[in-house]
Design a protein around this motif. Structure first.
Motif, PDB file in Angstrom:
ATOM      1  N   SER A 135     -38.200  55.787  13.989  1.00  0.00           N
ATOM      2  CA  SER A 135     -39.334  55.057  14.544  1.00  0.00           C
ATOM      3  C   SER A 135     -39.020  53.571  14.453  1.00  0.00           C
ATOM      4  N   LEU A 136     -39.844  52.735  15.076  1.00  0.00           N
ATOM      5  CA  LEU A 136     -39.650  51.298  14.929  1.00  0.00           C
ATOM      6  C   LEU A 136     -39.789  50.914  13.463  1.00  0.00           C
ATOM      7  N   THR A 137     -38.940  49.997  13.018  1.00  0.00           N
ATOM      8  CA  THR A 137     -38.970  49.604  11.625  1.00  0.00           C
ATOM      9  C   THR A 137     -40.344  49.079  11.212  1.00  0.00           C
ATOM     10  N   ARG A 138     -40.740  49.426  10.003  1.00  0.00           N
ATOM     11  CA  ARG A 138     -41.984  48.921   9.431  1.00  0.00           C
ATOM     12  C   ARG A 138     -41.759  47.639   8.627  1.00  0.00           C
ATOM     13  N   ASP A 139     -40.512  47.253   8.435  1.00  0.00           N
ATOM     14  CA  ASP A 139     -40.218  46.064   7.648  1.00  0.00           C
ATOM     15  C   ASP A 139     -40.842  44.833   8.315  1.00  0.00           C
ATOM     16  N   PRO A 140     -41.611  44.028   7.579  1.00  0.00           N
ATOM     17  CA  PRO A 140     -42.278  42.858   8.174  1.00  0.00           C
ATOM     18  C   PRO A 140     -41.312  41.868   8.810  1.00  0.00           C
ATOM     19  N   ASP A 141     -40.104  41.797   8.296  1.00  0.00           N
ATOM     20  CA  ASP A 141     -39.108  40.866   8.828  1.00  0.00           C
ATOM     21  C   ASP A 141     -38.084  41.548   9.726  1.00  0.00           C
ATOM     22  N   PRO A 161     -17.692  61.236  14.908  1.00  0.00           N
ATOM     23  CA  PRO A 161     -17.746  59.872  14.384  1.00  0.00           C
ATOM     24  C   PRO A 161     -19.139  59.291  14.568  1.00  0.00           C
ATOM     25  N   ILE A 162     -19.652  58.621  13.547  1.00  0.00           N
ATOM     26  CA  ILE A 162     -20.959  57.971  13.648  1.00  0.00           C
ATOM     27  C   ILE A 162     -20.728  56.464  13.574  1.00  0.00           C
ATOM     28  N   ILE A 163     -21.143  55.772  14.615  1.00  0.00           N
ATOM     29  CA  ILE A 163     -20.834  54.363  14.791  1.00  0.00           C
ATOM     30  C   ILE A 163     -22.106  53.541  14.585  1.00  0.00           C
ATOM     31  N   PRO A 164     -22.149  52.676  13.566  1.00  0.00           N
ATOM     32  CA  PRO A 164     -23.330  51.837  13.350  1.00  0.00           C
ATOM     33  C   PRO A 164     -23.422  50.754  14.421  1.00  0.00           C
ATOM     34  N   VAL A 165     -24.652  50.457  14.825  1.00  0.00           N
ATOM     35  CA  VAL A 165     -24.898  49.451  15.855  1.00  0.00           C
ATOM     36  C   VAL A 165     -26.065  48.582  15.406  1.00  0.00           C
ATOM     37  N   ALA A 166     -25.961  47.291  15.644  1.00  0.00           N
ATOM     38  CA  ALA A 166     -27.075  46.386  15.368  1.00  0.00           C
ATOM     39  C   ALA A 166     -27.282  45.472  16.564  1.00  0.00           C
ATOM     40  N   HIS A 167     -28.524  45.120  16.824  1.00  0.00           N
ATOM     41  CA  HIS A 167     -28.838  44.183  17.893  1.00  0.00           C
ATOM     42  C   HIS A 167     -29.955  43.263  17.435  1.00  0.00           C
ATOM     43  N   TRP A 168     -30.016  42.103  18.046  1.00  0.00           N
ATOM     44  CA  TRP A 168     -31.019  41.103  17.689  1.00  0.00           C
ATOM     45  C   TRP A 168     -31.350  40.277  18.919  1.00  0.00           C
ATOM     46  N   GLY A 169     -32.624  39.987  19.104  1.00  0.00           N
ATOM     47  CA  GLY A 169     -33.086  39.214  20.251  1.00  0.00           C
ATOM     48  C   GLY A 169     -34.028  39.988  21.138  1.00  0.00           C
ATOM     49  N   VAL A 170     -33.971  41.326  21.055  1.00  0.00           N
ATOM     50  CA  VAL A 170     -34.843  42.164  21.888  1.00  0.00           C
ATOM     51  C   VAL A 170     -36.308  41.893  21.574  1.00  0.00           C
ATOM     52  N   GLN A 171     -36.614  41.592  20.314  1.00  0.00           N
ATOM     53  CA  GLN A 171     -37.998  41.374  19.901  1.00  0.00           C
ATOM     54  C   GLN A 171     -38.610  40.146  20.571  1.00  0.00           C
ATOM     55  N   SER A 228     -27.274  41.600   9.514  1.00  0.00           N
ATOM     56  CA  SER A 228     -27.205  40.380   8.719  1.00  0.00           C
ATOM     57  C   SER A 228     -26.208  39.388   9.329  1.00  0.00           C
ATOM     58  N   GLN A 229     -25.094  39.912   9.824  1.00  0.00           N
ATOM     59  CA  GLN A 229     -24.111  39.053  10.478  1.00  0.00           C
ATOM     60  C   GLN A 229     -24.688  38.418  11.741  1.00  0.00           C
ATOM     61  N   LEU A 230     -25.413  39.211  12.522  1.00  0.00           N
ATOM     62  CA  LEU A 230     -26.006  38.687  13.755  1.00  0.00           C
ATOM     63  C   LEU A 230     -27.053  37.620  13.463  1.00  0.00           C
ATOM     64  N   ARG A 231     -27.864  37.853  12.435  1.00  0.00           N
ATOM     65  CA  ARG A 231     -28.947  36.929  12.115  1.00  0.00           C
ATOM     66  C   ARG A 231     -28.479  35.731  11.307  1.00  0.00           C
ATOM     67  N   GLY A 232     -27.321  35.878  10.667  1.00  0.00           N
ATOM     68  CA  GLY A 232     -26.792  34.780   9.877  1.00  0.00           C
ATOM     69  C   GLY A 232     -27.529  34.525   8.584  1.00  0.00           C
ATOM     70  N   ILE A 233     -28.217  35.539   8.069  1.00  0.00           N
ATOM     71  CA  ILE A 233     -28.938  35.434   6.800  1.00  0.00           C
ATOM     72  C   ILE A 233     -28.738  36.728   6.027  1.00  0.00           C
ATOM     73  N   PRO A 234     -28.833  36.664   4.699  1.00  0.00           N
ATOM     74  CA  PRO A 234     -28.653  37.892   3.913  1.00  0.00           C
ATOM     75  C   PRO A 234     -29.839  38.836   4.077  1.00  0.00           C
ATOM     76  N   ALA A 235     -29.555  40.119   4.008  1.00  0.00           N
ATOM     77  CA  ALA A 235     -30.603  41.138   4.073  1.00  0.00           C
ATOM     78  C   ALA A 235     -31.313  41.250   2.729  1.00  0.00           C
ATOM     79  N   TRP A 240     -36.824  48.583   3.020  1.00  0.00           N
ATOM     80  CA  TRP A 240     -38.253  48.874   3.145  1.00  0.00           C
ATOM     81  C   TRP A 240     -38.489  50.384   3.185  1.00  0.00           C
ATOM     82  N   ASP A 241     -39.423  50.848   2.370  1.00  0.00           N
ATOM     83  CA  ASP A 241     -39.781  52.264   2.312  1.00  0.00           C
ATOM     84  C   ASP A 241     -41.256  52.385   2.689  1.00  0.00           C
ATOM     85  N   PRO A 242     -41.567  52.923   3.872  1.00  0.00           N
ATOM     86  CA  PRO A 242     -42.967  53.010   4.300  1.00  0.00           C
ATOM     87  C   PRO A 242     -43.853  53.756   3.311  1.00  0.00           C
TER      88      PRO A 242
END
Length: 255
Positions: A135-141, A161-171, A228-235, A240-242
């Protein structure tokens, strides 16, 4: 890099399919809203089965992920609720595009469905996008929250093979559970594909819930690192655990 992308484009993307029609409609529409920048594309297999595990922070991000995968020469397929396949017309469209049904039934039936889906991916050499958060993340940040085991179970069942993917900017185009922001056009969206996650240490206990949760945590760590690399800040130090925050893990997030 350009040569590899052209080789991909000469394979699955070049084969006649309903994806040609979808690509002709969806890609230009998404490109009007999002200026997509892709990195790590060398980690997407040129052919053969695989699982993509992206973060999930907007209802629009499946469109961005689909366009990125399409541009790299693979047909974007998603894990889809099995019940949708029983809806007239929609079910036929899902089958025609090779979407993968997932059963939300008793554990035994669900396990059999996972094995069947994995076998089908292997037999046809297909890839599939599975959102491990469910589901969409519940994490406030908007950091990835606790994951579910579906992606890992599918990967272990088919030795995929399971390939991790991250994206930022869609929000910025569509906020989480918000309305689309259509202006300005072509907002920047970055997406990065990471190296496949090594799950060999979890294969022996792949039917044990605790082992599956451990493997899922490893996958979520990789996704979080990429974000974290995309955002340039540490995670955050803790994911977050709903349940801890009294939130439902599926459905819309109530304010």
């Amino acid at each position: 890099m350009a040569v590899a992308s052209r080789r991909r484009a000469s394979r699955e993307k070049s084969r006649p399919s309903v994806f040609w029609l979808l690509g002709a409609v969806v890609e230009p529409a998404v490109s009007l809203l999002a200026k997509i920048e892709i990195s790590g594309q060398e980690h997407l297999p040129e052919e053969g089965p695989y699982i993509l595990a992206p973060n999930h922070l907007s209802e629009f991000d499946p469109c961005v992920v689909a366009v990125a995968v399409w541009r790299l020469g693979r047909a974007p397929r998603f894990l889809t609720k099995e019940s949708l396949f029983r809806i007239p017309v929609l079910g036929a469209a899902l089958r025609a595009t090779g979407m993968v049904p997932v059963a939300r039934t008793a554990s035994g039936a669900s396990a059999r469905e996972t094995i069947r889906s994995a076998e089908e991916l292997v037999a046809h050499g297909r890839g599939v996008v599975v959102y491990p958060e469910g589901s969409l993340t519940r994490d406030p940040d908007l950091w990835p929250m606790r994951g579910k085991t579906g992606a890992v179970r599918l990967a272990l069942a088919g030795d995929l093979p399971i390939i991790p993917v991250a994206h930022w900017g869609v929000q910025e185009i569509m906020p989480r559970y918000g309305k689309p922001r259509l202006w300005p056009l072509r907002r920047p969206v970055r997406i990065v594909f990471g190296p496949p996650v090594d799950l060999s240490a979890y294969r022996e206990g792949s039917t044990q819930p605790a082992v599956l949760m451990q493997a899922t945590s490893v996958v979520m760590d990789r996704i979080t690192d990429l974000l974290s690399q995309l955002r340039g800040i540490p995670a955050p130090a803790e994911r977050w655990d709903p349940a801890v925050h009294g939130q439902k893990e599926t459905g819309r997030l109530e304010p």
